[in-house]
Design an enzyme around this catalytic site. Structure first.
Site: not given
Length: 331
Positions: A60, A129
């Site tokens: 990322e 998450h």
């Protein structure tokens, strides 16, 4: 109008903007053949090829840095961040580079990129998450933050974000991807900083963000059956925030509840509530009430997870207390 899912609406918005402007491209993990884990981008790589729908390694910070540089040099990247929880990994590139470049270059450079990610619990995805982290980036000057609450909002806000010359972060609720709503076939954009009054009311104002808009609408239905008229407002964007519409409603109804799926402390509910308390104080019959997620890591256990976020029944119950003055006396 046709009824399409939020997922289809986002896909349409991206495809239309990529056809309109060849400088728009998508970059992220599993965005090409896989179409993302939620299949939102399915079919785009077949139309636009791997030069414009770019799969990346699990890195990322790396692909976010690439996108910032690409945006500074003439393109309009859409960075697909698989889960909103991963935003911690790109904070330097997003908050120290993208957000500040226009200011630090004396206006000579723009960073027209979009970070497309998600939020929301109750999907049984556990603590890493399931977070709703939009307040983190809303705190950073130079970033715009949008929270679509339906397929219609998702398409219009995405198209506006891609055309904006500033970095924009869009958070979509994971549980809403299959929710359908009427969406025009013709092109439309939704301006940033323009809230949507979904339901007119006179007794109390319910301000909800993202999926909490639906929670507020359902709470308003429950209250209507008891003779309470609730106004429901979707801010659409929290940066910029449409203060004018929120304050107008607060002055009309004199009671306000702000509902958001981010953690209660130091979050969006507190910011909106404080602005109303400061600027509409003498019009209020009660303090503005905040309803956010519990200040705990999101549990994996369904029985525990479901009680961490606001519900229509909870919002309606809080509205009843606010209407009766119970919360004022308790304070």
């Amino acid at each position: 109008m046709r009824n399409i899912t939020l997922s289809q609406a986002v896909n349409e918005a991206l495809a239309e903007e990529m056809r309109r402007d060849e400088t728009v491209f998508i970059i992220g993990e599993d965005v090409a053949e896989a179409g993302t884990p939620f299949k939102v981008l399915s079919g785009l790589v077949e139309e636009f090829g791997t030069d414009r729908v770019v799969d990346t390694p699990i890195a990322e910070p790396g692909f976010m840095g690439l996108a910032v540089g690409a945006a500074m040099t003439g393109t309009r990247p859409v960075v697909d961040l698989m889960f909103g929880d991963f935003i911690y990994l790109i904070m330097d590139q997003l908050c120290n580079q993208a957000a500040k470049t226009h200011y630090m270059s004396g206006g000579k450079l723009n960073v027209p990129l979009v970070v497309r990610t998600n939020l929301g619990a109750t999907r049984r995805s556990a603590a890493q998450h399931s977070q709703s982290l939009h307040a983190l980036v809303a705190h950073i000057p130079g970033l715009k933050v949008a929270l679509p609450s339906s397929a219609y909002e998702a398409k219009g806000l995405m198209k506006t974000a891609i055309r904006d010359d500033n970095p924009v972060v869009i958070f979509e609720d994971k549980l809403m991807y299959n929710d359908k709503a009427p969406v025009p076939e013709e092109e439309y954009l939704i301006p940033f900083g323009q809230a949507n009054v979904l339901r007119e009311g006179s007794d109390i104002t319910l301000i909800g963000t993202s999926s909490m808009v639906q929670v507020c609408q359902q709470a308003a239905e429950l209250l209507a059956s008891e003779g309470v008229s609730a106004e429901v407002i979707d801010p659409r964007t929290i940066v910029p925030l449409d203060e004018e519409t929120l304050l107008k409603s607060a002055k009309k109804t004199s009671r306000v509840i702000v509902v958001d799926e981010g953690h209660q402390s130091f979050g969006i509910t507190g910011e909106i509530a404080s602005r109303i308390n400061e600027k509409a104080f003498y019009h209020l019959d009660a303090p503005v009430l905040r309803m956010g997620a519990m200040d705990v890591p999101v549990p994996f256990s369904p029985a525990l997870e479901d009680i961490t976020v606001p519900t229509p029944e909870g919002v309606a119950a809080s509205a009843r207390k606010l209407m009766s003055g119970e919360m004022i006396h308790a304070a």
